[in-house]
Write a protein that holds these residues in place. Structure first.
Motif, PDB file in Angstrom:
ATOM      1  N   ARG A  39      -8.075   0.811   3.583  1.00 55.75           N
ATOM      2  CA  ARG A  39      -7.507   0.461   2.288  1.00 55.75           C
ATOM      3  C   ARG A  39      -8.422   0.947   1.169  1.00 55.75           C
ATOM      4  NH1 ARG A  39      -7.567  -3.601  -1.643  1.00 55.75           N
ATOM      5  NH2 ARG A  39      -5.533  -4.392  -2.303  1.00 55.75           N
ATOM      6  N   ARG A  54       0.837  -1.202   0.000  1.00 53.59           N
ATOM      7  CA  ARG A  54       0.000   0.000   0.000  1.00 53.59           C
ATOM      8  C   ARG A  54       0.870   1.249   0.000  1.00 53.59           C
ATOM      9  NH1 ARG A  54      -4.662  -1.432   4.562  1.00 53.59           N
ATOM     10  NH2 ARG A  54      -4.861  -3.665   4.052  1.00 53.59           N
ATOM     11  N   LEU A  55       0.303   2.314  -0.541  1.00 52.39           N
ATOM     12  CA  LEU A  55       0.944   3.623  -0.511  1.00 52.39           C
ATOM     13  C   LEU A  55       0.379   4.391   0.679  1.00 52.39           C
ATOM     14  CD1 LEU A  55       0.814   4.609  -4.295  1.00 52.39           C
ATOM     15  CD2 LEU A  55       2.869   4.164  -2.968  1.00 52.39           C
ATOM     16  N   SER A 105      -3.966   0.787 -11.083  1.00 51.40           N
ATOM     17  CA  SER A 105      -2.675   1.478 -11.183  1.00 51.40           C
ATOM     18  C   SER A 105      -2.524   2.165 -12.530  1.00 51.40           C
ATOM     19  CB  SER A 105      -1.522   0.494 -10.947  1.00 51.40           C
ATOM     20  OG  SER A 105      -1.633  -0.648 -11.755  1.00 51.40           O
ATOM     21  N   ALA A 123      -2.177  11.608  -4.157  1.00 51.01           N
ATOM     22  CA  ALA A 123      -1.593  10.265  -4.039  1.00 51.01           C
ATOM     23  C   ALA A 123      -0.797   9.904  -5.285  1.00 51.01           C
ATOM     24  CB  ALA A 123      -2.701   9.245  -3.795  1.00 51.01           C
ATOM     25  N   ALA A 158       3.216   9.231  -5.660  1.00 54.24           N
ATOM     26  CA  ALA A 158       3.686   7.905  -6.084  1.00 54.24           C
ATOM     27  C   ALA A 158       4.897   7.994  -7.000  1.00 54.24           C
ATOM     28  CB  ALA A 158       2.556   7.145  -6.772  1.00 54.24           C
ATOM     29  N   GLN A 182      -0.770   7.295   3.067  1.00 55.41           N
ATOM     30  CA  GLN A 182      -1.179   8.678   2.876  1.00 55.41           C
ATOM     31  C   GLN A 182      -1.072   9.429   4.203  1.00 55.41           C
ATOM     32  OE1 GLN A 182      -1.922   9.677  -0.449  1.00 55.41           O
ATOM     33  NE2 GLN A 182      -1.006   7.631  -0.582  1.00 55.41           N
ATOM     34  N   THR A 199      -7.288  14.235  -2.810  1.00 57.72           N
ATOM     35  CA  THR A 199      -6.533  13.085  -2.299  1.00 57.72           C
ATOM     36  C   THR A 199      -6.088  12.177  -3.434  1.00 57.72           C
ATOM     37  OG1 THR A 199      -7.679  13.129  -0.174  1.00 57.72           O
ATOM     38  CG2 THR A 199      -6.651  11.043  -0.816  1.00 57.72           C
ATOM     39  N   THR A 206      -5.954  12.329   6.361  1.00 60.58           N
ATOM     40  CA  THR A 206      -6.528  12.434   5.019  1.00 60.58           C
ATOM     41  C   THR A 206      -7.984  11.975   5.072  1.00 60.58           C
ATOM     42  OG1 THR A 206      -4.408  12.055   3.922  1.00 60.58           O
ATOM     43  CG2 THR A 206      -6.394  11.574   2.648  1.00 60.58           C
ATOM     44  N   LEU A 234      -4.103   2.434  -1.572  1.00 66.17           N
ATOM     45  CA  LEU A 234      -3.733   3.508  -0.648  1.00 66.17           C
ATOM     46  C   LEU A 234      -4.061   3.074   0.770  1.00 66.17           C
ATOM     47  CD1 LEU A 234      -5.242   6.622  -2.506  1.00 66.17           C
ATOM     48  CD2 LEU A 234      -3.073   5.427  -2.953  1.00 66.17           C
ATOM     49  N   ASP A 235      -3.220   3.483   1.709  1.00 66.85           N
ATOM     50  CA  ASP A 235      -3.488   3.254   3.122  1.00 66.85           C
ATOM     51  C   ASP A 235      -3.758   4.606   3.764  1.00 66.85           C
ATOM     52  OD1 ASP A 235      -3.253   2.879   5.941  1.00 66.85           O
ATOM     53  OD2 ASP A 235      -2.175   1.021   5.592  1.00 66.85           O
ATOM     54  N   ILE A 236      -5.019   4.819   4.186  1.00 64.74           N
ATOM     55  CA  ILE A 236      -5.417   6.082   4.800  1.00 64.74           C
ATOM     56  C   ILE A 236      -5.842   5.786   6.233  1.00 64.74           C
ATOM     57  CG2 ILE A 236      -6.956   8.068   4.667  1.00 64.74           C
ATOM     58  CD1 ILE A 236      -7.246   7.543   1.689  1.00 64.74           C
TER      59      ILE A 236
END
Length: 596
Positions: A281, A13-14, A286, A222, A226, A16, A218, A20, A275-277
């Motif tokens: 998840r 995960r990306l 992508s 994001a 990235a 954040q 957001t 957020t 995304l990890d907020i």
């Protein structure tokens, strides 16, 4: 087979920033209603990617809005007209079609769409327009929402009975459903949705039963973030008739499946970004990153050559304890352009992550084999009259761990049972012409498609055993070595646009994207750390067999073994001749391994 690696991350995960905004479950619809209420008369567009459950979204919106209009129901052309429009893109083949140049507006009745625009303009109070193409009915809404959907989730839904958009093909062959998506719907959908990115107020994730909503700011932030750091897309895994058990045992994969044949570890058109907020998840295709930030991600040279198209694919082919892959060939570039409307073909290579007893590859024709005799034998085998005598026509080479086998288009090939292949290829997806499938049927009980009429004009018959040994197996060139490192070029063949460099290292090594994207797999070592020499991004840990992307915009970065780990090795792929070379000194070469 080496010891299990439980640190392989199946859900990268990306992260954040804390705080957020993210809305989950019923709060999604409440937030949209609240946002609409901030204006006296709100026009809300919820444009849905094909594959999103439009009916479920519609029902949820009706719970908070009085007037909800399904735009496809009101203005799309009848499905018979749509079928006729795209018939030349689909043809009769189960697998292959021709890339469409149609746009989403071509699927709509222009007069009915214009009438709907007038109705919306005259209506008092909030109105919601929902469905794929809803934005066509209100080009400048008060709120723009995109309900997006990753391709892998769409495929799973198709297997469970999801029809193509507005079709009644619930029970149709999954290959034909996928074909319609691949050659038609997804092309139109990507062209359509990328026009919405700048004006997007919200992104709606309905991949799971619990919807999630993030703001357009957001979403854009994001994607901006990235391309400044290494990242991974979300891999997916799938069983197959030849599948093995290496991924289950070594990567620690769960799942009530007989085997895992495939893993797409880096195919941005089909994989997701997660995304990890604050622990929530949120998933999106992508491909959104490729479409919105292509120059920063790919680099100016790669973008100039390929456009917003991620040209490098990494996937796994697991036959450990399974069976041979199908004997196959990939089309030549001219053939794929003429017959299927693709830009480039599926040149590829096999990097052997692991090899079991008698594992190896089939590659090229045997000396003295006759072309017509081979295809006659293949035709008889396809009709079920006899088994194809592969040992008479195709070379079989033993393999060992860390071998690299190069497979330019036109080369007969497949891996044998008891191999674990990291396949590095150009991203042309489904363009494999099966020639022989070892008397098997698919997991659905149906014969797997064989395309001898496509294979025949593409097989390069001059690629015999001598040519293969000289050109395609372990063409490894030492570039530089020193205390704690060794850099080797391993391929691909000069006919292919991808190059690969392998670094062996027990010390930190400095790398440089030199303005083109790097796709990397950790092929040896439990874990390694990717860092920025300037602190531009947080240290990023990668694990054995994980594929990760270093965007072109990153520039210099270092990779070192994680604490307590000895020697590691990475295999890096990039597009030849698309970087912006600087003068290369011996010291630079030590670090970058780039020579093109």
């Amino acid at each position: 087979m080496q010891a299990a690696q439980p640190n392989y991350d199946t859900d990268p995960r990306l992260p954040q920033p804390t705080g957020t905004p993210v809305f989950v479950g019923d709060d999604v619809w409440a937030e949209l209603a609240a946002a609409a209420s901030r204006t006296d008369r709100a026009v809300v567009v919820v444009d849905c990617y094909p594959g999103v459950d439009e009916e479920a979204v519609h029902r949820a919106l009706e719970g908070v809005f009085e007037h909800v209009i399904n735009v496809p129901d009101q203005a799309a052309k009848p499905i018979d007209d749509i079928d006729a429009l795209i018939a030349s893109n689909l043809g009769d083949d189960r697998v292959f079609g021709f890339m469409t140049h149609h746009n989403l507006a071509d699927l709509y009745d222009a007069e009915r769409l214009e009438a709907l625009r007038h109705r919306v303009a005259e209506r008092e109070g909030p109105v919601v327009l929902v469905g794929w193409g809803a934005a066509l009915a209100a080009p400048e809404p008060d709120l723009m929402v995109l309900a997006d959907m990753p391709r892998w989730e769409i495929q799973l839904r198709m297997r469970a009975g999801l029809p193509n958009w507005r079709s009644a093909n619930h029970d149709e062959d999954i290959l034909r459903k996928y074909k319609r998506g691949f050659f038609v719907e997804w092309r139109m959908a990507d062209r359509h949705k990328k026009q919405l990115y700048d004006s997007l107020d919200y992104l709606l994730d309905t991949t799971t039963d619990e919807p999630k909503l993030i703001t357009g700011d957001t979403f854009r932030s994001a994607l901006d973030q990235a391309v400044t750091r290494p990242f991974r897309v979300v891999p997916y895994f799938d069983p197959g008739v030849w599948g093995g058990h290496w991924m289950q045992e070594v990567l620690g994969l769960d799942g009530d499946v007989p085997n895992y044949a495939w893993a797409f570890d880096c195919v941005p058109e089909e994989n997701s970004l997660a995304l990890d907020i604050d622990g929530v998840r949120v998933e999106m295709p992508s491909m959104n990153l490729v479409l919105r930030k292509p120059i920063e991600l790919l680099g100016p040279g790669t973008f100039a050559r390929f456009g917003a198209d991620f040209p490098i694919r990494f996937d796994f082919l697991d036959t450990m304890g399974g069976g041979n892959l199908s004997l196959q060939v990939h089309p030549l570039t001219g053939y794929i352009q003429e017959k299927f409307g693709m830009k480039y073909t599926q040149d590829e290579s096999y990097y052997l992550l692991d090899v079991g007893e008698d594992g190896g590859v089939y590659l090229g024709r045997k000396p003295g084999a006759d072309f017509d005799e081979m295809f006659d034998a293949l035709e008889r085998a396809q009709r079920g009259e006899s088994t194809f005598p592969d040992e008479k026509f195709v070379n079989r080479f033993p393999s060992k761990k860390h071998d690299h086998v190069l497979i330019p288009a036109g080369t007969i090939h497949c891996s044998t049972r008891n191999t674990m292949v990291l396949e590095i290829s150009a991203t042309s997806y489904i363009f494999t012409f099966k020639m022989w499938d070892w008397d098997r049927v698919g997991l659905d009980g149906r014969p797997r498609p064989v395309h001898l009429h496509h294979a025949r004009p593409n097989v390069q018959w001059d690629r015999d055993k001598e040519w293969v040994e000289r050109n395609l197996i372990n063409r490894i060139e030492l570039l530089d070595e020193g205390d704690g490192y060794r850099i080797e070029r391993t391929g691909l063949h000069e006919l292919e646009f991808i190059n690969t460099v392998r670094h062996w290292f027990s010390v930190p090594t400095l790398r440089d994207t030199r303005s083109t994207v790097h796709v990397i797999n950790l092929v040896e070592g439990r874990a390694a750390i990717v860092e920025s020499p300037t602190g531009a991004f947080e240290p990023y840990e990668v694990h054995y067999a994980e594929t990760f992307i270093v965007p072109a915009a990153v520039g210099e970065y270092t990779i070192r073994p994680a604490d307590g780990v000895g020697e590691c090795a990475t295999l890096t792929a990039f597009v030849r001749g698309t970087d912006f070379p600087r003068s290369v000194t011996g010291e630079d070469l030590r670090f970058t391994g780039r020579t093109d």
